[in-house]
Each structure stands twice: as structure tokens, then as C-alpha cells.
Design a protein around this motif. Sequence first.
Motif, short mmCIF file in Angstrom:
data_model
loop_
_atom_site.label_atom_id
_atom_site.label_comp_id
_atom_site.label_asym_id
_atom_site.label_seq_id
_atom_site.Cartn_x
_atom_site.Cartn_y
_atom_site.Cartn_z
N LYS A 187 0.83 -1.20 0.00
CA LYS A 187 0.00 0.00 0.00
C LYS A 187 0.86 1.25 0.00
N TYR A 230 2.17 1.79 -3.50
CA TYR A 230 1.13 2.34 -4.35
C TYR A 230 0.88 3.80 -4.05
N ALA A 284 -7.66 6.95 -8.90
CA ALA A 284 -8.60 5.98 -9.47
C ALA A 284 -10.01 6.45 -9.21
N ILE A 318 0.84 0.54 -11.99
CA ILE A 318 -0.31 0.91 -11.17
C ILE A 318 -1.60 0.39 -11.78
N ARG A 354 -4.11 -2.02 -9.77
CA ARG A 354 -5.46 -1.54 -9.45
C ARG A 354 -6.52 -2.07 -10.42
N ARG A 355 -6.08 -2.74 -11.49
CA ARG A 355 -7.01 -3.25 -12.49
C ARG A 355 -7.89 -2.13 -13.05
N VAL A 356 -7.22 -1.06 -13.45
CA VAL A 356 -7.91 0.09 -14.03
C VAL A 356 -7.42 0.30 -15.45
#
Length: 500
Positions: A2, A5, A16, A98, A102-104
Amino acid sequence: MKRIYATALAVTGFAALGGYAVYASQRPGYGDNPSKTCMALAAPAAAAAGRVFHVDPVRGSEDGDGSAARPWRSLDGIVAAGLVGDETRAPRLVDRAIAKFRRVTINPPMHANGEAIVHSGDTILLASGDYGSLQLSGLANRAPITIAAAPGASPRFQSIAVHDLVNFVFRDLVVTPDRRPETGYLVTTRPRPDVKVSHNVRFTGLAIDGAGSIAQTDPALWAKTSANGVLLFGECIDLEKSTVRDTHIAVVAYRSRKIRVENNEIRDFSVDGIEFSGNDIVIKNNVIRDHWPTGDTLHPDCMQGQSGPDLPTFGPVEISGNICLSDTTAVRHSRYLQGISIFDGRWDDVRVSCNFVRPSVAHAIALYGVDDARISENAVMGWPGPILPWIVAMPAKNGRHPTGNVITQNSAPAYLNAIHGSAQPPQRLIEALGVYRDDAVIRAALTEPVRGVALYENAWLPPGPDMSGDSRFRKGSGPAPAAPLSVEQAKAILTRTCQR
């Protein structure tokens, strides 16, 4: 993890939101706010002062330096390596890390391209060879980068699909596929509906030739298998000095601003020569010739403005100096080709001047519901037979009459707006002009004068109805020759009508 990130988030400055990566503080690059000024019509002076690089798919190498002695092997390769463009939208390493964590989805702004070797004003010269399908996106320059054929070379592409570009010139390239591209177009700046627009992109001197020959293919098969030519989408997008042949629809300018289609030859097509929509459009000095049957239910036009009831008002549009010939060979093959037309939507400030139009049906120049239109100094000719090609300004299909229309100094066999105001009974002229008996829209619109249209100082041509007693007309020379006209003959006739 964390803490890592959080640190990366602070460094890159994006948050996000709703499953998408949105950059919050990084300043967008030039490519996200490009100049609204189109590049000059002449070749940019910066290109002459820039460096020249070389690509050769035969004698080039992956470890080349782009010099004439050690050319690169692949244009796609140097683009993929990030060697081209002042700015890029390619995600950086930390961005990708990232996004994966974050699967973005990443949607970065343009940012400085630290890997680039080819910059504003530079030229990449391509040797002869097969370059496959070029796909280029997410690159911006402050002055154009030119991708061009080397002197005497013929670099061949299967297709060119670009988007989200700023300041690029593509010059003297050959585009001819083995089969129809996935996008449906041989050259496009809109390969998908969701792409970002491009700014200041010019295609000049291209030789675009569809797969196969329309003259030797069954029309129904051609409708299913043929490719369209060029799709222009964006702002300040040019197609000039190019040839487009053996296509379904040849050229489309799609809902864009500052589009210029000039000095091209379009031939051997089955639907429309040029389709256009948008604002600040110039279609000038093109030759559009030799139409073939569509093989489907689409009605063909030399040029057609495309719009609809839910779209904004389009215009201004300049259509001038063009040659539209349905057939130029002894054996005629065109069917149902209309001339220059706008049938749908709202348009304002349309200029149709100094064009030569020889369609294979009656609609030679037809504008429906266009405001502030001027149709002037055009030459229209038909073929032997009962069809008289006409010039007309009509109400929109919803019944709205045009405003501020002027039809003047043209030469044509027929003018539908002359039906009212003549010494002859309107119904007699309607029958003499051969107005489509099965077209209820046209016949209903002609039951009364079309408001907002001024008609004066035009010439009528035999075998059209005798308008010599009508002060709005003078008799022109005629009748039209029975044989097909060459482009040179059409230009010579146009010089007698157009005084520019």
C-alpha cells in the motif's frame, strides 16, 4: 504494497475514479491542446530544415541508425520503440504497474517522448517494399513529421489507420490491399467510433487502389467484398493530389472541422465519390469519373452531404472547380448516378460553383432545405434520351423552405425552380422537364413556388424546354454531345461558364 502504491500515486499524480485512471495534476501536453490553425497549403518550411531518416524493408536492419547508409528495417518497429514524435500517449512504466495493480484502464495525457529520435520538422523516407498495415496513434508534434516515399520509390501499404495524431504528413505512398481491411477503409483517421480525433494531418500524393477491379467484378459481389477509400475525421485534415480508384465509397469527410479535399482523381467507384458532413469543408478541383453499378440498394452520388434530423447545422461548405462525369468510355456503365446533392439535415452557407456535372439521372445539383446557398457558374449536361438533368433548391423533407438561396449564371437543360414564374403553365413545364412521376416529395413541393430561392441570369440548354420568353434565362449553346466526354473536354466547356 500500500505504501508503494501511495508513493507511485503521489509521483504520477492520478487518482482511481470509477474504475478508470484519471490524471489529476499532470499538465496535459501540446497534443491535448493543439493549435487550431491548419498547416499551410504549401509544404512546411520546417520540413526542409529538419533531419531526414531512412527505412528500407529489404536492406535495412533492426540495429540501424536511420541514416541512408544504415537504414531502419521497419516503420512499425521504430514507432513501437517510441522513436517517433515529440509527445506520446503511451503509458509509462509506473503507469502500467499501477494499472495492473489496481485493475484500471489507463487514459494518460500526452507527455514528452524521451525516447524519440524523429521530431518536429523531420522526414522519414521509405524505400520500395511492402510495409503491411500501418497503425499509428497517440503521437503529437509542434510541427509536422513527414512520412514519405524516397525519391523514385514506391512503398506499399495494405492500409493506413491512424488516430489521435497531431501534425503528420503522409506523402507519395501506395495503398493497395490483398483484401478489404477490417476497418472497411484503405486509409482512415477513424478506425473505430471511440477514437480521439486527429489534428493537422495531411495525405498528399497517395495512390489508393482497392483490391480487384470493379470493371471485372459482378456488382453484387463487389458490394459485399470491396473496400471504401478514405475516411477523414478530425480537425484540419487534408486529402490532396491523390488518386482513389476501385472502391465502394471513395472518400468520406465525417462530421469534422476544416476538411480539405482538393486536386484528387476519384474513379471507378460504385456508390459515392465524396460524402461530406461537418463544418468548414472545402471540396475543390477534384475529378470524379466512371461510376459503376452499386450492386446493392444504396443510391450513388458524385458528391453527397450526409446529415440527419438530430445532428447540428453543418457548414460552411465550398464545392468548386470539380468535374463529375458518370462515364468517360464509349461503353456506358453508370446507372442512377446523381450529381452534387444534399437531401437531409440542416445546412447553412453552402457554395456550389464552377463545377461540371454530367450525371446519369436527373438530379445534377440538388440542395434540400439548405439556408444561404449559392449555386453559380456550373455547367450541367445530360445524355441523349428523355432524362433532363436539373439544378434545384428544394424544401427540406419535413417541408421547411430554404432561405437566402441564389441560383445564377449556370448552364443546364433544366431548372425546377423555374416552373413557377414562367409564362408557361406549371404543369406543362413539370411534364416537359420529366419530373419523376413516382416521386411524391418532388411533385408535392412543386405545386407551389419554393420560397427563399432567387433565380436569375442562367442559360438553358436544348433539349430542355424553351425558356427564351423567360427574362430569368438566356439560351445557351447545345445540345450536349451524345458521346462521352473526356476530362479535358469537360474542363474546356466549364471555362465558358465559369469566369474565375
